[in-house]
Structure formats: structure tokens, C-alpha cells
Design a protein around this motif. Structure first.
Motif, PDB file in Angstrom:
ATOM      1  N   ILE A  97       8.809  -5.406 -76.765  1.00  0.00           N
ATOM      2  CA  ILE A  97       9.494  -5.962 -75.591  1.00  0.00           C
ATOM      3  C   ILE A  97      10.968  -5.595 -75.622  1.00  0.00           C
ATOM      4  N   ILE A  98      11.606  -5.702 -76.787  1.00  0.00           N
ATOM      5  CA  ILE A  98      13.023  -5.335 -76.922  1.00  0.00           C
ATOM      6  C   ILE A  98      13.200  -3.859 -76.591  1.00  0.00           C
ATOM      7  N   HIS A  99      12.315  -3.032 -77.086  1.00  0.00           N
ATOM      8  CA  HIS A  99      12.394  -1.592 -76.823  1.00  0.00           C
ATOM      9  C   HIS A  99      12.238  -1.302 -75.324  1.00  0.00           C
ATOM     10  N   ILE A 100      11.309  -1.983 -74.682  1.00  0.00           N
ATOM     11  CA  ILE A 100      11.110  -1.801 -73.237  1.00  0.00           C
ATOM     12  C   ILE A 100      12.357  -2.228 -72.475  1.00  0.00           C
ATOM     13  N   GLU A 101      12.964  -3.355 -72.866  1.00  0.00           N
ATOM     14  CA  GLU A 101      14.184  -3.814 -72.202  1.00  0.00           C
ATOM     15  C   GLU A 101      15.314  -2.800 -72.373  1.00  0.00           C
ATOM     16  N   GLN A 102      15.429  -2.210 -73.559  1.00  0.00           N
ATOM     17  CA  GLN A 102      16.454  -1.192 -73.786  1.00  0.00           C
ATOM     18  C   GLN A 102      16.220   0.021 -72.889  1.00  0.00           C
ATOM     19  N   ILE A 103      14.974   0.428 -72.775  1.00  0.00           N
ATOM     20  CA  ILE A 103      14.650   1.566 -71.908  1.00  0.00           C
ATOM     21  C   ILE A 103      14.959   1.234 -70.452  1.00  0.00           C
ATOM     22  N   GLU A 104      14.644   0.004 -70.031  1.00  0.00           N
ATOM     23  CA  GLU A 104      14.941  -0.404 -68.658  1.00  0.00           C
ATOM     24  C   GLU A 104      16.444  -0.379 -68.393  1.00  0.00           C
ATOM     25  N   ARG A 105      17.253  -0.846 -69.389  1.00  0.00           N
ATOM     26  CA  ARG A 105      18.709  -0.806 -69.212  1.00  0.00           C
ATOM     27  C   ARG A 105      19.209   0.632 -69.097  1.00  0.00           C
ATOM     28  N   LYS A 106      18.701   1.491 -69.965  1.00  0.00           N
ATOM     29  CA  LYS A 106      19.101   2.902 -69.911  1.00  0.00           C
ATOM     30  C   LYS A 106      18.714   3.515 -68.571  1.00  0.00           C
ATOM     31  N   LEU A 107      17.533   3.185 -68.103  1.00  0.00           N
ATOM     32  CA  LEU A 107      17.063   3.693 -66.814  1.00  0.00           C
ATOM     33  C   LEU A 107      17.951   3.202 -65.682  1.00  0.00           C
ATOM     34  N   SER A 108      18.338   1.930 -65.737  1.00  0.00           N
ATOM     35  CA  SER A 108      19.209   1.362 -64.721  1.00  0.00           C
ATOM     36  C   SER A 108      20.572   2.056 -64.722  1.00  0.00           C
ATOM     37  N   VAL A 109      21.127   2.281 -65.918  1.00  0.00           N
ATOM     38  CA  VAL A 109      22.417   2.971 -66.024  1.00  0.00           C
ATOM     39  C   VAL A 109      22.299   4.382 -65.465  1.00  0.00           C
TER      40      VAL A 109
END
Length: 180
Positions: A97-109
Motif C-alpha cells: 500500500i505504501i509503495h502504491i501511494e508513492q507511485i500515485e504521488r509520483k504519477l500526480s507530480v
């Protein structure tokens, strides 16, 4: 006391290599005692199990098939050993879940960066269009300023501004047409 045989004696009785006997004992988890040197001491019950295994192998069964059919309890036990503890699974899930959230943040940026770049490109295009419109507006203003003088020439008569030698040739041509 029960009679026990050593691995070599069992291998001779079965007609197989001693390492094969050792492999079967380990693979099928046959409970055998060992001596002080770590060699197997095989009782009559275990010998019968090994004879049964050899017969099934000779009939074409695989070792896996034999193990699953002969001792379903052992198969269940092995499956339980392969099961993951709940807390380990929860930890892995939390990490995922933490990894997915990090990927989502990177995607958003990244998406924000792309949008920002596009906005800057559009802004540049709009500035270019604005400059072109300004130039066109200036040219129109110059043309509008020159319009009153052009209108006088047309309204006042074109003949006034036509050179004298052009007037004569026109007049002469017209006269020739009507003189026939």
C-alpha cells in the motif's frame, strides 16, 4: 527387541543404491532412527514402507504421486508449513500500500509537470498570436488613415489623376469605334 537394518542391508534387499534408500527416507519422511554416526537404522515397518514405494515406482507412479496418495496428512502438513503467517502477510500488504501511494504521488507530480508544460506552451502560442493580431491591427489603422485620401481620388473622378497621354489614347480608341 526389534531387528533393525542398516542402509546398505536395506539397499541390497531392495536392489537399489544406498543413496536411493536415503533419498526415499528423506523425501517420504519415513521415521527412522539413526546411530551415533548418523546412519539410518531401519525397522521392519519402515522396510515394508520402502518395499511399497519401490513397487509403486516400478508400476509407473511418480514419487510425488506416491507421497500424496500414501500420506495425505503429510501433504496437508507441508501445505501448512508453506502458509504465511498473518502478521507477515499484513506487513507485506502495508508495504505494498505504501509503495502504491508513492507511485500515485509520483504519477500526480508527473501529471502536474505535463500540464504545466502544456500551459506554458499554450501561453507561448497565445503570446505569438497576440503579437500577430497587434501587427494586423497596426496595419489596419494605417490603411484606415490612408482611406480618406484614396476615397477622394475615386469619388472626385479617376480621370483627374490619370496621366494626359493615357487619356488621349483612350479617347482616340473610343472615337475610332464610333466613327465607322
Amino acid at each position: 527387541m526389534e531387528k533393525v537394518l542398516k542402509t546398505k542391508e536395506v539397499s541390497e534387499e531392495l536392489g537399489v543404491n544406498p543413496t536411493t534408500v536415503q533419498r526415499w527416507i528423506k523425501y517420504f519422511n519415513i521415521p527412522c532412527k539413526t546411530n551415533e554416526l548418523g546412519h539410518y537404522l531401519i525397522a521392519q515397518k519402515e522396510l515394508e514402507t520402502l518395499l511399497n514405494i519401490k513397487e509403486r515406482l516400478n508400476r509407473g507412479f511418480t514419487m510425488k504421486e506416491i507421497r500424496e496418495k500414501s500420506d495425505p496428512v503429510q501433504v496437508v502438513k507441508e501445505k501448512k508449513e508453506k502458509m504465511i503467517a498473518t502478521n507477515v502477510l499484513e506487513d507485506k500488504l502495508e508495504q505494498l500500500i505504501i509503495h502504491i501511494e508513492q507511485i500515485e504521488r509520483k504519477l500526480s507530480v508527473k501529471a502536474d509537470e505535463v500540464v504545466e508544460y502544456q500551459v506554458l506552451q499554450h501561453r507561448s502560442e497565445l503570446d505569438s498570436l497576440f503579437t500577430m493580431i497587434t501587427k494586423i491591427d497596426e496595419r489596419m489603422s494605417k490603411i484606415e488613415q490612408q482611406l480618406p485620401s484614396l476615397e477622394k481620388k475615386v469619388v472626385g473622378g479617376v480621370e483627374d489623376h490619370v496621366p494626359q497621354h493615357i487619356k488621349k489614347t483612350r479617347k482616340n480608341r473610343l472615337m475610332r469605334i464610333f466613327s465607322f
